[in-house]
Design a protein around this motif. Structure first.
Motif, PDB file in Angstrom:
ATOM      1  N   ILE A  61     -24.705   8.893 -13.624  1.00 59.44           N
ATOM      2  CA  ILE A  61     -24.084   9.481 -14.666  1.00 59.44           C
ATOM      3  C   ILE A  61     -24.826  11.161 -14.852  1.00 59.44           C
ATOM      4  N   LEU A  62     -25.688  11.292 -14.330  1.00 59.89           N
ATOM      5  CA  LEU A  62     -26.472  12.719 -14.416  1.00 59.89           C
ATOM      6  C   LEU A  62     -25.434  13.552 -13.844  1.00 59.89           C
ATOM      7  N   ARG A  97     -21.621   5.739 -19.254  1.00 60.54           N
ATOM      8  CA  ARG A  97     -22.623   6.008 -20.121  1.00 60.54           C
ATOM      9  C   ARG A  97     -22.685   5.335 -21.390  1.00 60.54           C
ATOM     10  N   LEU A 116     -29.180   0.166 -23.824  1.00 54.55           N
ATOM     11  CA  LEU A 116     -30.490   0.808 -23.740  1.00 54.55           C
ATOM     12  C   LEU A 116     -31.159   1.040 -25.336  1.00 54.55           C
ATOM     13  N   GLY A 174     -35.039   8.651 -13.374  1.00 56.07           N
ATOM     14  CA  GLY A 174     -35.396   9.727 -14.560  1.00 56.07           C
ATOM     15  C   GLY A 174     -36.493   9.611 -15.355  1.00 56.07           C
ATOM     16  N   GLY A 175     -36.743   8.434 -15.444  1.00 53.58           N
ATOM     17  CA  GLY A 175     -37.618   8.062 -16.712  1.00 53.58           C
ATOM     18  C   GLY A 175     -39.170   8.345 -16.596  1.00 53.58           C
ATOM     19  N   THR A 181     -41.858  11.251 -18.127  1.00 54.16           N
ATOM     20  CA  THR A 181     -42.520  10.408 -19.233  1.00 54.16           C
ATOM     21  C   THR A 181     -44.099  10.517 -19.009  1.00 54.16           C
ATOM     22  N   LEU A 221     -43.292  18.770 -26.002  1.00 54.47           N
ATOM     23  CA  LEU A 221     -42.123  18.625 -25.369  1.00 54.47           C
ATOM     24  C   LEU A 221     -41.501  20.247 -25.212  1.00 54.47           C
ATOM     25  N   LEU A 230     -34.823  25.254 -19.523  1.00 52.64           N
ATOM     26  CA  LEU A 230     -35.218  24.775 -20.776  1.00 52.64           C
ATOM     27  C   LEU A 230     -36.494  25.249 -21.070  1.00 52.64           C
ATOM     28  N   ALA A 239     -35.642  20.528 -24.513  1.00 54.77           N
ATOM     29  CA  ALA A 239     -36.438  19.831 -23.468  1.00 54.77           C
ATOM     30  C   ALA A 239     -35.493  18.413 -22.959  1.00 54.77           C
ATOM     31  N   PHE A 240     -34.742  18.024 -23.657  1.00 56.10           N
ATOM     32  CA  PHE A 240     -34.065  16.961 -23.171  1.00 56.10           C
ATOM     33  C   PHE A 240     -32.616  17.326 -22.842  1.00 56.10           C
ATOM     34  N   GLY A 241     -32.332  18.476 -22.730  1.00 57.33           N
ATOM     35  CA  GLY A 241     -30.928  18.993 -22.378  1.00 57.33           C
ATOM     36  C   GLY A 241     -30.191  18.718 -23.648  1.00 57.33           C
ATOM     37  N   CYS A 277     -30.476  13.680 -22.520  1.00 50.53           N
ATOM     38  CA  CYS A 277     -31.154  12.685 -22.014  1.00 50.53           C
ATOM     39  C   CYS A 277     -31.229  11.126 -22.651  1.00 50.53           C
ATOM     40  N   GLY A 283     -32.544   8.792 -21.896  1.00 49.59           N
ATOM     41  CA  GLY A 283     -33.933   8.052 -22.247  1.00 49.59           C
ATOM     42  C   GLY A 283     -35.021   8.815 -23.296  1.00 49.59           C
ATOM     43  N   LEU A 301     -36.664   6.553 -25.947  1.00 50.84           N
ATOM     44  CA  LEU A 301     -37.643   6.011 -25.151  1.00 50.84           C
ATOM     45  C   LEU A 301     -38.900   6.696 -24.722  1.00 50.84           C
ATOM     46  N   ALA A 302     -38.786   7.853 -24.144  1.00 55.95           N
ATOM     47  CA  ALA A 302     -39.767   8.861 -23.810  1.00 55.95           C
ATOM     48  C   ALA A 302     -40.657   9.138 -25.231  1.00 55.95           C
TER      49      ALA A 302
HETATM   50  C1  HEM Z   1     -40.351  13.298 -21.560  1.00 62.02           C
HETATM   51  C2  HEM Z   1     -39.484  12.394 -20.748  1.00 62.02           C
HETATM   52  C3  HEM Z   1     -38.120  12.709 -20.526  1.00 62.02           C
HETATM   53  C4  HEM Z   1     -37.439  14.183 -20.198  1.00 62.02           C
HETATM   54  C5  HEM Z   1     -38.098  15.572 -20.438  1.00 62.02           C
HETATM   55  C6  HEM Z   1     -36.111  14.096 -19.762  1.00 62.02           C
HETATM   56  C7  HEM Z   1     -35.257  15.084 -19.358  1.00 62.02           C
HETATM   57  C8  HEM Z   1     -33.949  14.870 -19.243  1.00 62.02           C
HETATM   58  C9  HEM Z   1     -33.158  16.120 -19.076  1.00 62.02           C
HETATM   59  C10 HEM Z   1     -33.473  17.621 -19.113  1.00 62.02           C
HETATM   60  C11 HEM Z   1     -32.077  15.477 -18.556  1.00 62.02           C
HETATM   61  C12 HEM Z   1     -30.714  16.319 -18.481  1.00 62.02           C
HETATM   62  C13 HEM Z   1     -29.893  16.699 -19.792  1.00 62.02           C
HETATM   63  C14 HEM Z   1     -28.816  17.702 -19.592  1.00 62.02           C
HETATM   64  O1  HEM Z   1     -28.323  18.064 -18.437  1.00 62.02           O
HETATM   65  O2  HEM Z   1     -28.350  18.182 -20.463  1.00 62.02           O
HETATM   66  C15 HEM Z   1     -31.990  14.428 -18.593  1.00 62.02           C
HETATM   67  C16 HEM Z   1     -30.860  13.222 -18.492  1.00 62.02           C
HETATM   68  C17 HEM Z   1     -31.379  12.031 -18.262  1.00 62.02           C
HETATM   69  N1  HEM Z   1     -32.249  11.464 -18.390  1.00 62.02           N
HETATM   70 FE1  HEM Z   1     -34.152  11.950 -18.943  1.00 62.02          FE
HETATM   71  N2  HEM Z   1     -36.103  12.643 -19.611  1.00 62.02           N
HETATM   72  C18 HEM Z   1     -37.165  12.043 -20.005  1.00 62.02           C
HETATM   73  C19 HEM Z   1     -37.213  10.721 -20.069  1.00 62.02           C
HETATM   74  C20 HEM Z   1     -36.230   9.735 -19.569  1.00 62.02           C
HETATM   75  C21 HEM Z   1     -36.251   8.261 -19.462  1.00 62.02           C
HETATM   76  C22 HEM Z   1     -37.541   7.574 -19.947  1.00 62.02           C
HETATM   77  C23 HEM Z   1     -35.255   7.793 -18.986  1.00 62.02           C
HETATM   78  C24 HEM Z   1     -34.668   6.558 -18.761  1.00 62.02           C
HETATM   79  C25 HEM Z   1     -35.265   5.448 -19.532  1.00 62.02           C
HETATM   80  C26 HEM Z   1     -34.048   8.945 -18.796  1.00 62.02           C
HETATM   81  C27 HEM Z   1     -33.159   8.903 -18.193  1.00 62.02           C
HETATM   82  C28 HEM Z   1     -32.094   9.975 -18.034  1.00 62.02           C
HETATM   83  C29 HEM Z   1     -30.731   9.828 -17.725  1.00 62.02           C
HETATM   84  C30 HEM Z   1     -30.379   8.320 -17.109  1.00 62.02           C
HETATM   85  C31 HEM Z   1     -30.226  11.246 -17.574  1.00 62.02           C
HETATM   86  C32 HEM Z   1     -28.614  11.476 -17.339  1.00 62.02           C
HETATM   87  C33 HEM Z   1     -27.965  11.320 -18.520  1.00 62.02           C
HETATM   88  C34 HEM Z   1     -26.634  11.831 -18.551  1.00 62.02           C
HETATM   89  O3  HEM Z   1     -26.312  12.654 -17.607  1.00 62.02           O
HETATM   90  O4  HEM Z   1     -25.856  11.541 -19.156  1.00 62.02           O
HETATM   91  N3  HEM Z   1     -35.035  10.243 -19.111  1.00 62.02           N
HETATM   92  N4  HEM Z   1     -33.445  13.902 -19.005  1.00 62.02           N
END
Ligand code: HEM
Length: 411
Positions: free
Chosen positions: A95-96, A107, A114, A249-250, A254, A290, A324, A351-353, A359, A361, A364-365
Motif C-alpha cells: 500500500i505504501l 488499506r 489493525l 514499516g513498523g 518505532t 516525533l 518531513l 512525522a507520520f506523513g 502511516c 501504524g 501503534l507507534a
Molecule cells: C515512529 C514510528 C513510525 C514512523 C515515524 C512512521 C512513518 C511513516 C511515514 C512517514 C509513512 C509515509 C506516509 C506518507 O507517505 O504520507 C508511513 C507509512 C506507513 N507506515 Fe509507518 N511509521 C511508523 C510506524 C509504523 C508502524 C508501527 C507500522 C506498522 C504496524 C507502520 C506501517 C506503515 C505502513 C504500512 C505505511 C504505508 C501506508 C500507506 O501508504 O497507506 N509504520 N509511516
C-alpha cells in the motif's frame, strides 16, 4: 556555506557525515533560500516548507506509484522492487506505493483490523515492555538501544500478527534483512540478504495464513483471513505483502522513536524533570520527539497534474521529495523550532506523513512509545547517559534517523 551549491538528495543522507551531525544546517538553508529545490541528479524536487509539504501530503490526487514518474525521476523509479520476491503475485502490492482504487481496496480492511487490535493491545504491549525491563533488573549500565528500544517493537508486532514464540528469533533475523529494502543505496550483498529474508517471511506468512484458515487464533492474521472469507477483495499475495509491510514499516521506526525519546529526555534534563513531575505530559512529549527528531526523513509523491510550488513549476509525472524533518522545524509554524519543548501546542507535526498514505501504524507507534518511555522512567528514575560528553552515534541508513547505541547508567 552561502556560496556553496544547494544540497542535493544525497547530501541529505548519512552519506554526508555533516548532515548526520546537524541536518538542520542543510534543511534550514534549503527552506529559506529555495523551498522547492530541483535535484537534477535524483530527478526530484525537494520541498522543505511545512505549508507545501502538508498541502501535497493532503492532496489525495497526487500519485505514489513509482511507475507514474518520468524517466528522469531516477530516485523514485529505484523504489520499484518488482521481482525481488519468489511469489510473483506479491510483487508491487504494498500500500505504501499503490494508488487508488487498489490502495483503498487493500488499506481499508487492513486498517480496520489493525486499529481494532491496537485499541485492545495496551495490556499486551505493557507486558512486553515489563518483560524487557525485568530483564534489566540489577543492571547498573545498559544500552538503551540494544537492550530496550530494539527489543520492544519487534515483539509487539510479532504478537499482534500472531507469530509463534518458537519462531521469534528467526522472525527477528528476517525482519532485519527485510528492512534493507528501505535503503535505496544498498550494496548487492545487502540486496541478496534482503531478497532471502523477504522470501522467507513471505513463505512463513503464507504458512500462517493457511493455518489460521483451519484454526483461527486471537491475532491479526486470523482477522485478515476472516475478512477475506467474508468477501474483502484481497488476494493472498496482497495480504502477505502488506502483512510484511507492517513488519518492515513498523520496527525500525518505532525503535528509533523510543531511542530518540530516551536520548532527548536525557540530554534535556529540564524536560525530563517536567515529565516526571507531570506524567500526563507523556503524550505531548512523544509528539514533540516525533517533531523534533523525526524517525523518518522524507516521503514522496508524484505530480498528477501541473503544479506551481513557491512559483516553481512542477510538471505532471515529476517527483517530489517531501522533507518531513524540514517541515517539522519550519519557523513559520513552530515557535523557536529548534527548542525541544514537551508541552508544545503548535500545529501538528508531519512525522507520520499524511493524506491517503498517513502511516497506518501511527496509533501503534504512539502507544508503544508512550508506554515504553513512561515505564522506563518509572523503573529507572535516576537514568542518565553513561558519557554525557560523547557525540551521539547516528545510524547510517539513508532517510531514517536513529541511534546505533545509547549507553545509559541506572544509578
Ligand atoms: C515512529 C514510528 C513510525 C514512523 C515515524 C512512521 C512513518 C511513516 C511515514 C512517514 C509513512 C509515509 C506516509 C506518507 O507517505 O504520507 C508511513 C507509512 C506507513 N507506515 Fe509507518 N511509521 C511508523 C510506524 C509504523 C508502524 C508501527 C507500522 C506498522 C504496524 C507502520 C506501517 C506503515 C505502513 C504500512 C505505511 C504505508 C501506508 C500507506 O501508504 O497507506 N509504520 N509511516
Amino acid at each position: 556555506m552561502a556560496d556553496q551549491p544547494l544540497p542535493n538528495v544525497i547530501d541529505l543522507t548519512p552519506l554526508n557525515p555533516d548532515f548526520n551531525d546537524d541536518p538542520h544546517r542543510f534543511l534550514d538553508r534549503l527552506r529559506s533560500t529555495c523551498p522547492a529545490h530541483r535535484d537534477e541528479m535524483a530527478g526530484t524536487f525537494i520541498l522543505t516548507r511545512y505549508t507545501n509539504v502538508r498541502a501535497i501530503l493532503s492532496d489525495t490526487t497526487m500519485w505514489r506509484h513509482p511507475s507514474h514518474a518520468e524517466p528522469a525521476a531516477t530516485m523514485s523509479r529505484r523504489e520499484m522492487v518488482d521481482g525481488i520476491t519468489a511469489a510473483p503475485d506479491e510483487a508491487d502490492k504494498s500500500i505504501l506505493f499503490l494508488d487508488d482504487p487498489d490502495h483503498a481496496r487493500i488499506r481499508t480492511p487492513l486498517a480496520k483490523a489493525l486499529y481494532k487490535r491496537v485499541s485492545r493491545s495496551r495490556a499486551q504491549i505493557q507486558g512486553v515492555i515489563d518483560e524487557k525491563l525485568d530483564a534489566l533488573a540489577g543492571r547498573t549500565q545498559f544500552d538503551a538501544m540494544d537492550d530496550f528500544a530494539l527489543l520492544v517493537p519487534i515483539d509487539v508486532i510479532a504478537r499482534i500478527l500472531g507469530v509463534d514464540n518458537a519462531r521469534l528469533s528467526e522472525f527477528r533475523a528476517w525482519s532485519e534483512g527485510a528492512i534493507l529494502s528501505l535503503n535505496p543505496f544498498r550494496t548487492p550483498e545487502q540486496t541478496d540478504r534482503m531478497v532471502t529474508s523477504i522470501n522467507a517471511i513471505s513463505g512463513y506468512f503464507r504458512e500462517l495464513m493457511a493455518q489460521r484458515r483451519i484454526s483461527p487464533q486471537d491475532d491479526l492474521i486470523s482477522d485478515m483471513v476472516q475478512l477475506q472469507a467474508e468477501g474483502a477483495p484481497l488476494s493472498d499475495g496482497e495480504l502477505s505483502n502488506n502483512l510484511q509491510g507492517l513488519l518492515i514499516g513498523g520496527n525500525l521506526t518505532t525503535t528509533d522513536l523510543i531511542g530518540n525519546a530516551v536520548w532527548l529526555l536525557l540530554t534535556h534534563p529540564d524536560q525530563l524533570t517536567r515529565l516526571k513531575a507531570d506524567p500526563s505530559l507523556i503524550n505531548s512529549a512523544i509528539e514533540e520527539v516525533l517533531r523534533y527528531e523525526s524517525p523518518v526523513d522524507v516521503t514522496a509523491r508524484i505530480a498528477s497534474r501541473e503544479l506551481a510550488v513557491e512559483g516553481c513549476p512542477i510538471h505532471t509525472t515529476q517527483a517530489m521529495t517531501l522533507s518531513l524533518r524540514g517541515a517539522n522545524r519550519d519557523p513559520e509554524v513552530f515557535a523557536e523550532p529548534h527548542r525541544f519543548d514537551i508541552a508544545r501546542k503548535d500545529a501538528p507535526h508531519v512525522a507520520f506523513g499524511g493524506g491517503a498514505h498517513l502511516c497506518i501504524g501511527s496509533p501503534l507507534a504512539r502507544l508503544e512509545a508512550q508506554l515504553a518511555i513512561a515505564s522506563l522512567i518509572a523503573r529507572f528514575p535516576n537514568l542518565h547517559l553513561a558519557d554525557p560528553q560523547a557525540k551521539p552515534q547516528w545510524r547510517n541508513l539513508p532517510f531514517f534517523r536513529g541511534l546505533k547505541t545509547l549507553p545509559v547508567v541506572t544509578g
